[in-house]
Design a protein around this motif. Structure first.
Motif, PDB file in Angstrom:
ATOM      1  N   LYS A   1       0.558  -1.732  -0.216  1.00  0.00           N
ATOM      2  CA  LYS A   1       0.039  -0.042   0.287  1.00  0.00           C
ATOM      3  C   LYS A   1       0.964   1.061   0.191  1.00  0.00           C
ATOM      4  CE  LYS A   1      -2.101  -1.912   3.583  1.00  0.00           C
ATOM      5  NZ  LYS A   1      -1.727  -2.876   4.020  1.00  0.00           N
ATOM      6  N   THR A   2       2.525   1.040   0.853  1.00  0.00           N
ATOM      7  CA  THR A   2       2.733   2.187   1.149  1.00  0.00           C
ATOM      8  C   THR A   2       3.274   2.759  -1.179  1.00  0.00           C
ATOM      9  OG1 THR A   2       3.557   1.550   2.384  1.00  0.00           O
ATOM     10  CG2 THR A   2       4.495   3.726   2.153  1.00  0.00           C
TER      11      THR A   2
ATOM     12  N   HIS B   1       7.441   4.601   7.683  1.00  0.00           N
ATOM     13  CA  HIS B   1       7.457   5.090   6.801  1.00  0.00           C
ATOM     14  C   HIS B   1       8.213   6.650   6.102  1.00  0.00           C
ATOM     15  CE1 HIS B   1       4.247   3.367   5.796  1.00  0.00           C
ATOM     16  NE2 HIS B   1       3.029   3.592   6.736  1.00  0.00           N
TER      17      HIS B   1
ATOM     18  N   ASP C   1      -3.016   6.058   7.259  1.00  0.00           N
ATOM     19  CA  ASP C   1      -2.665   4.891   7.294  1.00  0.00           C
ATOM     20  C   ASP C   1      -3.733   3.872   8.834  1.00  0.00           C
ATOM     21  OD1 ASP C   1      -1.448   2.115   6.443  1.00  0.00           O
ATOM     22  OD2 ASP C   1       0.439   2.534   7.057  1.00  0.00           O
ATOM     23  N   GLU C   2      -3.772   2.544   8.018  1.00  0.00           N
ATOM     24  CA  GLU C   2      -4.185   1.756   9.135  1.00  0.00           C
ATOM     25  C   GLU C   2      -5.483   2.211   9.772  1.00  0.00           C
ATOM     26  OE1 GLU C   2      -3.090  -1.180   8.572  1.00  0.00           O
ATOM     27  OE2 GLU C   2      -0.889  -0.671   8.251  1.00  0.00           O
TER      28      GLU C   2
ATOM     29  N   GLY D   1       2.055  -2.453  10.209  1.00  0.00           N
ATOM     30  CA  GLY D   1       2.309  -1.803   9.141  1.00  0.00           C
ATOM     31  C   GLY D   1       4.233  -1.814   9.628  1.00  0.00           C
TER      32      GLY D   1
HETATM   33 MG    MG Z   1       1.809  -0.147   5.563  1.00  0.00          MG
END
Ligand code: MG
Ligand code: ADP
Length: 701
Positions: free
Chosen positions: A307-308, A338, A402-403, A555
């Protein structure tokens, strides 16, 4: 403003008769709140019974089965107090019917209340559990006793509620009755024809019926009263989501047209090519952003699906269009990770990527804030600190969350309330079944990453009883010698951070003792810098084994870690195990996951471990998880306190959710500001189910 008619329900629970400090504390515990002031009368109304006690069984004394709840009508024959000086012995009262004799047993009797309530020669009705001993029947402390003349007052069917230690059914029921007495007549917010078709009563009657079951069928989720309230709850949720969405849509977005000037060099430099579904997702997102309507898209993709990279492409497009992008992660560790990965991946673009979290120190913080305000920062990564009021963006075009399942609706709303109106991309790693997506996010556009990046090998998953831990440590020693990297996840102990910590630290010590100084430790209580250092040491290979609590759950990306050991796997939920396992199998080397368990396993624990062993498909796992546990947990609401559902069950009432979704869309189309009479009533509904955050978006609110 909340309609005044709801005030009695929003009063704190200790305004009910009989609820003092002691009982208040019990209720706070029952509802998982800090104090009784935080519990509302409403909370009690939403506390639905899960069973009934049926006192209609009246077999006669001689025919009463041992251990069964029965109701006996008989004549009081005699009282037998304990002999003088033996106050610890019980008082017995003997009653007789035409079939036999029953001894009612009472400990610690004070005063003469027994003589009063069970006078000799009177016919009485008692109800409770019968025990047999040496051919004699007895009943210890009957649940109910009334004189025959008062028989009509006796509840033959009683609701049974979830309790907490120290709280009795009797006290709970009594308090609930007081709460029900405060329930006002409620304006009808549902469509008449719909109510008739479904056979639903008005909401007030439904609440009363919820707490007055007459039969086991009334406890069933499909009982009309329960369905009515479940529908109300779904409608409140869907309406609130639609209002938010309407608001998001009403603020025009800024069309973002990427030039490719940054994405192209970055794509070219990536050590891999995007999968088909990554490319599709990027196409979906860039097409959305090019419109002048704001994007609101959910990117669903199993752990490790990449996804990143999709987020990065979208963020670069925003930068190409002369704007900024922000990525919000749920934890500090993730934000830092990230920041590191994205900075590396985006290096060829030569742009400024900053990080802002709660840990960013004041001087550095001021500098970052200034760069964000001036527009020098093109991409900023962080935690929820990104959307605090002190952060003023120069030109925020895209916000990536995210998440998402870890965040509540609130954060999303905050973003909008600040007057910025970026396109929004929400990423979730838990592959949420469609029904849950609907319930949690409403009608969102969804992109799915269905392919795993090329070259991934399946993760071999095995279960192993804890007794064989020594054997396994030996195998780990060999693996470390071969240069492998291992995660070792320590169990949750009773949801207490302190004991989690202890177990992780102890395990760390024993592993260091067994394997030497190759191990690192990371847990939630460590200072941020310590955590970073531990993660970095593992990433760089300085340590080979990372003992961790579930902080690595979401993650964390160390692609060359290939072994995952989960201790006391039976204590984790399925979704969580899947997340944890997803930390390995991220590179091209074969990976394995060892689920250490302590037997004997409960049936569900066994089912969970078997599912995990049999499949890696996140969607299958999510569906199974939904079957095995409550929906709230799956969405992570336990952790974040996101308002979940009080009465509605996604499993039992999925049909209603679909209807509620359509109904909400219809309402918003006809009455976008909820000003018609039904609209007014619907506002009351939103307050009742605490979905009222959305109300302040209404013009006439
Ligand atoms: Mg992730
Ligand atoms: P998640 O969807 O769980 O957030 P990540 O974005 O962290 O997954 O990606 C997991 C790993 O897969 C990372 O190491 C990433 O660099 C790598 N990856 C992403 N896309 C691809 C791809 N198309 N081919 C190979 N590896 C990829």
């Amino acid at each position: 403003m909340r309609p005044a008619l709801l005030d009695p329900l929003f009063a704190s629970l200790d305004t009910l008769p009989g609820v003092g400090p002691k009982l208040g504390e019990l209720f706070a515990r029952l509802f998982g709140r800090e104090s009784v002031e935080e519990c509302r009368v409403l909370d009690l109304l939403f506390h639905a019974p899960h069973a009934i006690v049926d006192r209609r069984h009246q077999p006669g004394i001689a025919n009463s089965p041992a251990g069964a709840i029965v109701t006996i009508k008989g004549r009081v024959d005699r009282h037998q107090p304990p002999p003088p000086g033996r106050a610890s012995l019980p008082t017995r009262v003997f009653i007789q019917d035409e079939t036999g004799e029953l001894a009612l047993t009472f400990f610690k009797v004070k005063g003469n209340w027994l003589e009063k309530s069970l006078p000799i020669d009177e016919t009485v009705i008692v109800s409770g559990k019968v025990d047999w001993f040496n051919g004699r029947a007895s009943m210890v402390h009957p649940d109910l006793m009334v004189l025959e003349a008062d028989a009509a007052s006796m509840a033959m069917v009683e609701p049974v509620y979830g309790l907490t230690a120290g709280l009795s059914q009797k006290v709970l029921r009594r308090t609930l009755e007081a709460a029900l007495a405060r329930l006002p007549a409620l304006p009808e917010w549902q469509d008449d024809a719909f109510l008739r078709k479904q056979g639903f009563e008005p909401a007030r009657e439904a609440f009363l019926a919820l707490h007055a079951p007459r039969d086991a069928t009334d406890i069933d989720p499909q009982a009309p009263a329960r369905r009515r309230l479940a529908y109300d709850e779904f409608l409140a949720g869907q309406l609130s989501l639609s209002l938010v969405r309407q608001r998001l849509r009403a603020v025009p977005g800024t069309p973002v047209r990427g030039t490719g000037a940054l994405t192209r060099p970055v794509l070219d430099a990536l050590p891999f090519t995007l999968t088909g579904s990554q490319r599709q997702a990027v196409a979906d997102v860039t097409a959305d952003m090019a419109k002048d309507e704001r994007m609101l898209r959910l990117l669903q993709g199993d752990v490790g699906s990449g996804k990143t990279a999709v987020a990065l492409m979208a963020m670069l497009a925003a930068v190409e269009a002369g704007g900024q992008a922000a990525l919000m992660a749920p934890t500090e560790i993730l934000a830092r990770q990230h920041h590191a990965t994205l900075s590396r991946m985006a290096a060829p673009a030569g742009i400024t990527i900053d990080i802002l979290t709660g840990r960013t120190k004041s001087r550095e913080r001021d500098a970052v804030l200034e760069r964000i305000a001036s527009g020098e920062t093109q991409i900023v990564i962080g935690t929820h600190a990104l959307f605090q009021d002190t952060v003023a963006y120069h030109r925020l075009l895209l916000a990536v969350v995210d998440e998402q399942h870890r965040f509540g609706v609130h954060q999303r709303l905050r973003l909008t309330a600040k007057g910025v109106s970026p396109h929004m991309l929400v990423m979730t790693a838990t592959p949420i079944p469609r029904t849950l997506v609907l319930a949690a996010f409403g009608d969102m556009d969804v992109s799915k990453l269905t392919e795993k990046p090329a070259g991934r090998k399946p993760i071999q998953t095995v279960t192993l009883p804890t007794e064989r831990i020594g054997e396994m440590v030996e195998r780990l020693r060999a693996a470390i010698a071969e240069g492998k990297k291992i995660y070792w996840i320590c169990p949750l102990v009773e949801e207490s951070e302190e004991s989690d910590l202890m177990s992780a630290e102890e395990r760390f010590q024993t592993l260091v003792a067994a394997l030497g100084p190759v191990a690192g430790l990371v847990h939630g209580r460590m200072a941020g810098a310590e955590k970073d250092a531990a993660m970095l040491a593992f990433k760089s290979g300085e340590t080979r084994l990372l003992v961790a609590t579930t902080v690595v759950e979401v993650g964390v990306d160390v692609p060359d870690a290939t072994i995952m050991v989960i201790e006391h796997a039976e204590r984790f939920g399925l979704a969580q195990l899947h997340q944890l396992r997803g930390r390995v199998g991220r590179g091209d080397a074969a990976s394995s996951c060892i689920l250490l368990y302590k037997g004997p396993l409960s049936q569900t624990a066994h089912a969970r471990l078997s599912i995990l062993r049999d499949t890696e498909d996140g969607f299958v796992i999510a569906e199974e998880d939904l079957k095995l546990r409550g929906e709230g947990e799956l969405l992570g609401t336990r952790q974040s306190g996101t308002p979940g559902f009080r009465l509605a069950s996604l499993e039992a009432h999925a049909d209603l959710l679909e209807t509620a979704r359509k109904d909400a869309a219809y309402i918003i189309e006809r009455d976008p500001d909820l000003t018609t009479p039904r609209g007014e009533a619907l506002r009351t509904l939103l307050y009742l189910f605490r979905r009222d955050e959305a109300i302040r978006f209404l013009r006439a609110g």
